[in-house]
Motif scaffolding. Structure first.
Motif, mmCIF file in Angstrom:
data_model
loop_
_atom_site.group_PDB
_atom_site.id
_atom_site.type_symbol
_atom_site.label_atom_id
_atom_site.label_comp_id
_atom_site.label_asym_id
_atom_site.label_seq_id
_atom_site.Cartn_x
_atom_site.Cartn_y
_atom_site.Cartn_z
ATOM 1 N N LEU A 198 0.816 -1.212 0.000
ATOM 2 C CA LEU A 198 0.000 0.000 0.000
ATOM 3 C C LEU A 198 0.851 1.265 0.000
ATOM 4 O O LEU A 198 0.545 2.234 -0.707
ATOM 5 C CB LEU A 198 -0.960 -0.008 1.190
ATOM 6 N N VAL A 199 1.932 1.273 0.780
ATOM 7 C CA VAL A 199 2.813 2.447 0.821
ATOM 8 C C VAL A 199 3.483 2.646 -0.542
ATOM 9 O O VAL A 199 3.547 3.765 -1.051
ATOM 10 C CB VAL A 199 3.865 2.296 1.945
ATOM 11 N N ALA A 200 3.965 1.547 -1.147
ATOM 12 C CA ALA A 200 4.602 1.656 -2.458
ATOM 13 C C ALA A 200 3.603 2.151 -3.501
ATOM 14 O O ALA A 200 3.942 2.987 -4.350
ATOM 15 C CB ALA A 200 5.182 0.310 -2.884
ATOM 16 N N GLY A 201 2.376 1.668 -3.447
ATOM 17 C CA GLY A 201 1.350 2.126 -4.381
ATOM 18 C C GLY A 201 1.032 3.597 -4.212
ATOM 19 O O GLY A 201 0.881 4.325 -5.195
ATOM 20 N N ALA A 202 0.934 4.054 -2.954
ATOM 21 C CA ALA A 202 0.658 5.470 -2.705
ATOM 22 C C ALA A 202 1.797 6.346 -3.209
ATOM 23 O O ALA A 202 1.564 7.405 -3.806
ATOM 24 C CB ALA A 202 0.439 5.697 -1.210
ATOM 25 N N LEU A 203 3.050 5.909 -2.995
ATOM 26 C CA LEU A 203 4.185 6.692 -3.490
ATOM 27 C C LEU A 203 4.211 6.732 -5.006
ATOM 28 O O LEU A 203 4.492 7.775 -5.602
ATOM 29 C CB LEU A 203 5.494 6.105 -2.947
#
Length: 81
Positions: free
Chosen positions: A12-17
């Motif tokens: 999720l963090v990688a997708g948001a970035l």
């Protein structure tokens, strides 16, 4: 399991970035993110170094994968560890 929660969080963090912070500018060539941290190191020499490091990493990964396919051992096992 707790490991699954960590993987989901990383995803999720990688997708948001990727969607929010690391977006490409249509006026620049692909992959040109400029100097996001402001260190003043974004010049032609550093870009060439980064491309060469990426190419070397691809060849290194290819060597590791090839050796594993031939020997049946992963990279650490090939060192005898």
């Amino acid at each position: 399991p707790p490991g699954s929660y960590g993987m989901i969080a990383l995803f999720l963090v990688a997708g948001a970035l990727e969607l929010g912070v690391w977006t490409e500018d249509p006026s620049k060539e692909p992959g040109n993110f400029g100097d996001p941290v402001g260190l003043g190191q974004y010049n032609d020499d550093m870009r060439a170094r980064e491309l060469n490091n990426g190419r070397f990493a691809m060849f290194a990964a290819l060597g590791i994968i090839s050796a594993e396919l031939v020997t049946g051992k992963d990279a650490i096992e090939q060192f005898g560890l």
